[in-house]
Design a protein around this motif. Structure first.
Motif: not given
Lengths: 325, 325
Positions: A230-232, A257, B83, B55-56, A226-227, A224, B34, B85, B29-31
């Motif tokens: 946050h890691g990948p 982005r 964070t 949701y992210t 947006g994800e 995703h 989340m 976002e 949240a993110c990653g």
């Protein structure tokens, strides 16, 4: 007289409207069918107050969500109508009293027998795209949204779906060379990441699971947009390939982005910009509903390009249909 | 006197109870944050009729779900509370009138200022696990479920959370050798797939995104055990590695089926069977709620094992915290 597809869609929408309240929508299928349904979940969730959720069929049955009941609408899909988990899910939901709507190419399939309402689509029979899988599904979803909303724009979406056939053809033509160039450039890759957000995330998921992993045996993960941060994104490197869908609508900045970052550190970033597609006959304010309808046929060509240049036809399987599992 | 964590959790639960109706829960949240929240979404969705969705953070704002309003409960999380976002998402949800609950290690962070209610957790300070991220989060979630349900078992979950500290220790001890053996055996792998279902799917996602991809730069994809057979399983081969979480509860048969298939065609399948963990002090009918609480600390050891044998510390980053993005 209305054709068979329209009659079936009308009957399903009437069943939804006949509920005093629609408590929730559940979209239930497996793999590529689940990803297709998820586009409906995305738009319902955005446009209506009624909650909605997607399940892979087997988990739907096993987890038995507490909200499932006679005011639920459960929409299921299987191309052949034989996917055992989805057939079971239809029976399960129907026993709970939910309105069950099965979408399939095969009308006389176990799935269509299990569900109360059936919506059939044509497949590669030369008929117009409005009667194909995307046309029929979008007619159902925007018919439901229109039935539960007072906004006139959903009626415009419905009437402009008649452009799908032309849009599929013109956009396939427009992206063909680029897709085959992608196939040539990426044919030696062992892993290709896909990325997207909003309704396009599910297109990325489908491309990853069904085209890259299933049909081409190329490792992948649908990230995703947006994800990603946050890691990948830490796996990004000069030689790590990405195929990124740049969507239309409110999620476009998320994709931009991710593209900016990936392109800064990887030499192998292919962007499919949905805004550059042809939308002839579609009102400006409706383009974001049509992008997810069109992008599937465009992405398919990217897989065709890989198949051509790797010499690995999309029809080859080593396990699916060949054994019990 | 109740400690600070308990007071904060009680205040958040009282705010949820004070709504005439809870229309919906949103977990934002993110990653890895989340993924942690998604465990709560899973249980709320299973145990309550109230709809719930994850949701992210960025997508939550951009897609602006129609159901979000003053009868919504929005639970957000960020370890540092910074964070961007997620901070924006908290402001956005609060402006819409929702009950906003921020979970963070840092109480004086932008996230905690943005949300109406704050739930703080301790982190690596030597205090009991009940005041750590898992203990605090499970206290909040099962507190909410218990407040909205008449079933007494959730109260038993709450009282037995006091065992978490011992359970973390005993299960870490029990799985340590195996995790380091995994690190030695898989240290040369460039890609490792993870798999799971139900609440454990989110553990697989977290391991894939934050531990393998982010911290170890190993390619990965978290495959849902139920989805594996609908595309992804075609990449299975004798040398393709999988780390599969075999869960407890109703989704266990999904995982078993995926394990049976993967182990038949790959020589590299590591199974983490949650049923084999130590559950001392937990009632038999509550084990399935505790598995997802315990498995994170066990999985962390698998990452430690890879870090040890690859010589790549989990603290190394090439982009995160090092640049603007």
């Amino acid at each position: 007289m209305k054709n068979e597809h329209v009659q079936q869609i009308d009957a399903a929408i009437a069943a939804v409207k006949s509920l005093s309240t629609v408590e929730n929508f559940y979209f239930v299928a497996c793999g590529g069918s689940m990803a297709s349904l998820a586009t409906g979940d995305y738009f319902i969730n955005r446009e209506l107050e009624t909650p909605s959720r997607v399940y892979t069929s087997n988990e739907f049955i096993h987890m038995n969500p507490r909200g499932l009941g006679k005011n639920s609408v459960v929409i299921l899909r299987s191309h052949s109508g034989t996917t055992p988990e989805t057939v079971e899910a239809a029976k399960f939901a129907r026993e709970k009293g939910a309105v069950t709507i099965a979408i399939s190419m095969e009308e006389t399939s176990p799935l269509c027998e299990a569900a109360e309402y059936t919506v059939h689509y044509n497949y590669k029979d030369g008929s117009d795209a409005i009667d194909g899988e995307v046309g029929v599904y979008f007619s159902l979803i925007f018919g439901i949204i229109s039935a539960l909303s007072s906004d006139e724009k959903y009626q415009r979406v419905l009437s402009q779906l008649s452009n799908l056939e032309n849009l599929f053809e013109s956009n396939k033509k427009q992206t063909l060379d680029r897709a085959y160039k992608f196939g040539m450039d990426y044919k030696r890759e062992k892993i290709i990441y896909t990325m997207g957000s909003g309704a396009y995330y599910h297109q990325a998921y489908s491309f990853t699971s069904c085209l890259l992993m299933e049909m081409l045996w190329i490792h992948s993960n649908a990230i995703h947009s947006g994800e990603y941060f946050h890691g990948p994104f830490e796996i990004t490197d000069y030689d790590v390939p990405f195929l990124i869908i740049k969507g239309e609508g409110p999620i476009r900045p998320l994709d931009q982005r991710a593209i900016d970052f990936a392109a800064k550190f990887s030499e192998k970033v292919e962007v499919l910009d949905v805004a550059e597609l042809d939308y002839t006959g579609v009102d400006e304010d409706l383009r974001e509903y049509f992008g997810p309808a069109i992008v599937g046929v465009v992405l398919r060509q990217y897989a065709d390009g890989l198949a051509e240049h790797t010499g690995h036809p999309l029809s080859v399987r080593r396990y699916m249909w060949k054994m019990e599992y």
